[in-house]
Design a protein around this motif. Structure first.
Motif, PDB file in Angstrom:
ATOM      1  N   SER A 110       1.073  -1.105   0.071  1.00  0.00           N
ATOM      2  CA  SER A 110      -0.337  -0.158  -0.560  1.00  0.00           C
ATOM      3  C   SER A 110       0.526   1.358   0.264  1.00  0.00           C
ATOM      4  N   THR A 111       0.460   2.320  -0.186  1.00  0.00           N
ATOM      5  CA  THR A 111       0.923   3.638  -0.726  1.00  0.00           C
ATOM      6  C   THR A 111       0.901   4.093   1.368  1.00  0.00           C
ATOM      7  N   ARG A 112       2.412   4.314   1.879  1.00  0.00           N
ATOM      8  CA  ARG A 112       2.147   4.691   3.305  1.00  0.00           C
ATOM      9  C   ARG A 112       3.233   5.825   3.402  1.00  0.00           C
ATOM     10  N   ASN A 113       4.460   5.503   2.349  1.00  0.00           N
ATOM     11  CA  ASN A 113       4.607   6.754   2.821  1.00  0.00           C
ATOM     12  C   ASN A 113       4.478   8.712   2.375  1.00  0.00           C
ATOM     13  N   LYS A 158      -3.841   7.789  -2.626  1.00  0.00           N
ATOM     14  CA  LYS A 158      -3.604   6.368  -2.129  1.00  0.00           C
ATOM     15  C   LYS A 158      -4.104   5.615  -2.402  1.00  0.00           C
ATOM     16  N   LEU A 159      -3.419   4.457  -2.601  1.00  0.00           N
ATOM     17  CA  LEU A 159      -4.083   2.608  -2.499  1.00  0.00           C
ATOM     18  C   LEU A 159      -4.019   2.328  -1.158  1.00  0.00           C
ATOM     19  N   ASP A 160      -4.593   1.438  -0.673  1.00  0.00           N
ATOM     20  CA  ASP A 160      -4.492   0.466  -0.105  1.00  0.00           C
ATOM     21  C   ASP A 160      -4.694  -0.825  -0.413  1.00  0.00           C
ATOM     22  N   PHE A 161      -3.876  -1.977  -0.332  1.00  0.00           N
ATOM     23  CA  PHE A 161      -4.191  -3.179  -0.934  1.00  0.00           C
ATOM     24  C   PHE A 161      -4.042  -3.985   0.427  1.00  0.00           C
ATOM     25  N   ASP A 162      -4.819  -5.284   0.178  1.00  0.00           N
ATOM     26  CA  ASP A 162      -5.511  -5.747   1.019  1.00  0.00           C
ATOM     27  C   ASP A 162      -3.992  -7.201   1.054  1.00  0.00           C
ATOM     28  N   GLU A 213      -1.394  19.230  11.440  1.00  0.00           N
ATOM     29  CA  GLU A 213       0.395  19.891  11.137  1.00  0.00           C
ATOM     30  C   GLU A 213       1.368  18.630  10.886  1.00  0.00           C
ATOM     31  N   GLY A 214       2.455  19.026   9.833  1.00  0.00           N
ATOM     32  CA  GLY A 214       3.780  18.157  10.285  1.00  0.00           C
ATOM     33  C   GLY A 214       3.856  18.533   8.984  1.00  0.00           C
ATOM     34  N   ASP A 215       4.587  17.239   8.397  1.00  0.00           N
ATOM     35  CA  ASP A 215       5.390  17.358   6.848  1.00  0.00           C
ATOM     36  C   ASP A 215       4.845  16.301   5.894  1.00  0.00           C
ATOM     37  N   PHE A 216       3.734  17.054   5.303  1.00  0.00           N
ATOM     38  CA  PHE A 216       2.893  15.819   4.542  1.00  0.00           C
ATOM     39  C   PHE A 216       3.962  16.168   3.320  1.00  0.00           C
ATOM     40  N   VAL A 217       3.830  14.636   2.423  1.00  0.00           N
ATOM     41  CA  VAL A 217       4.747  14.275   1.698  1.00  0.00           C
ATOM     42  C   VAL A 217       3.057  14.366   0.015  1.00  0.00           C
ATOM     43  N   ILE A 218       3.100  15.260  -0.986  1.00  0.00           N
ATOM     44  CA  ILE A 218       2.824  14.314  -1.855  1.00  0.00           C
ATOM     45  C   ILE A 218       3.100  14.419  -3.419  1.00  0.00           C
ATOM     46  N   LYS A 219       3.560  13.469  -3.497  1.00  0.00           N
ATOM     47  CA  LYS A 219       4.423  12.997  -4.726  1.00  0.00           C
ATOM     48  C   LYS A 219       2.933  13.497  -6.247  1.00  0.00           C
TER      49      LYS A 219
END
Length: 388
Positions: A110-113, A158-162, A213-219
């Motif tokens: 899954s898409t994590r970070n 994001k994609l979460d896979f089973d 709030e924080g550091d959130f990476v968007i590609k």
């Protein structure tokens, strides 16, 4: 998609004061297309959606072209694409032109970070293997085998896979993707003769509202490069939205084939369209019922378009030696049709169990280096008598 949807909390009027319980304001954002002339949604955020802390140098993901002017039919063995843990790294463009990238992906995790956003293209993901959840800033959708996921450009997701066993066929369109206009009335509603209707389209059903709030990476993908943008607040902070521009899901198993007494042409299988290509779904169906009908498709010339067929499941009556995950490319400029023996085999058959996705482009497709690695270079000879 001309279909109104509302999710979460919204004010009575657009562009008016909308207060949080503590008296401060929610922040409105217009999520629109074609300037201010296309489909749009209005979303309401916990934080300003404009707070970028850092924009890192981009890196290229442009496909490397192996053949720029092609007149040969190809078969590509899609399941030879090697799985990779990361979703974006697993995406391999097989065919491309200025309007569309056609890709395969086999992500194991899954898409994590990070979050992902394609700023240039609508993305149509076909789920061949796997299941899970599509998570977006406009709500979430569950997905499984046979689902199309239509993700409008600009959607953060994001994609979460089973599990690890996932295979995706991806159409990345730089032209907006719509339901076919010949299936819609002048209000945008799908007509009675359409092979699917609004009941079949699954809309986002839950919002993840994170006030962080924080550091959130968007590609962010833009013009063939991916940039890492670091945002100061969580991108999934929407408390509500309404409008016509949002991701949705449609299962190929809900497509109702149109049949007739004699063989019907490919447009009856049309599922999506742009002004640069169409997408069709070939589904299990009864064959033609004229007493002397030939169920196999007749040979036809590809004069104006390249035809791509992604084989999903079942027995493909018109082709020899085809397996799931194979992709055939029949380019403009030459005719194509059933393999030797296919016409004769089809006579008297009453139904097909085939399942496939077709993309017909109006501009020629370029073949990438990734495609050549999984190509059958002799496929174009498979119509010779004696090759069956």
């Amino acid at each position: 998609m001309a279909f109104y949807h509302k999710l979460g909390k919204i004010p009575h009027k657009r562009h008016t004061v909308f207060k949080k319980p503590d008296g401060s304001l929610y922040y409105e954002q217009l999520f629109g297309t074609i300037g201010f002339d296309g489909m749009y949604s209005n979303s309401y955020h916990e934080r300003r959606p404009t707070q970028v802390k850092e924009m890192k140098v981009g890196y290229s993901v442009k496909p490397k072209i192996a053949i720029g002017n092609n007149l040969k039919s190809y078969r590509f063995k899609g399941f030879k694409i090697v799985p990779a843990p990361d979703y974006l790294e697993s995406r391999k463009v097989i065919l491309t032109n200025s309007d569309v990238d056609i890709a395969l992906a086999s992500p194991q995790a899954s898409t994590r970070n990070y979050f992902y956003k394609n700023s240039d293209a609508d993305e149509l993901l076909f789920i061949h293997k796997g299941s899970g959840k599509l998570r977006t800033h406009l709500g979430n959708l569950n997905f499984k085998y046979g689902d199309y996921l239509l993700i409008p450009r600009g959607t953060i997701y994001k994609l979460d896979f089973d599990d690890e066993n996932n295979r995706l066929f991806i159409v990345e369109s730089r032209r907006p993707i719509y339901t076919p206009k010949r299936y819609r009335n002048w209000f945008g509603q799908l007509l009675e003769h359409s092979p699917f209707c609004e009941r079949d389209l699954r809309r986002p059903y839950e919002l993840e509202t994170n006030d962080e709030e924080g550091d959130f990476v968007i590609k962010i993908k833009k013009q063939g490069e991916i940039f890492d943008a670091v945002y100061a607040t969580h991108p999934f902070d929407v408390v509500g939205y309404d409008g016509y521009n949002y991701p949705y899901a449609f299962s190929i198993h809900d497509f109702e084939p149109i049949t007739g007494r004699i063989h019907q042409p490919p447009p009856v299988h049309q599922t999506f369209e742009t002004d640069a290509f169409v997408v069709c779904s070939f589904c299990p169906r009864k064959y033609d019922y004229h007493p002397e009908s030939i169920p196999a498709p007749y040979s036809h010339s590809n004069i104006d378009s390249d035809e791509v067929l992604y084989y999903v499941d079942g027995d493909f009556m018109s082709r020899n030696d085809i397996e799931e995950g194979h992709i055939s490319l029949h380019p403009a400029g030459i005719p194509h049709g059933p393999h030797p023996g296919a016409v004769e085999r089809s006579i008297g058959q009453v139904e097909t169990k085939e399942l496939a996705v077709m993309v017909d482009t109006f501009k020629p497709l370029l073949i990438t280096e990734e495609a050549i690695e999984i190509a059958d270079e002799t496929y174009y000879k498979s119509w010779l008598e004696g090759n069956h």
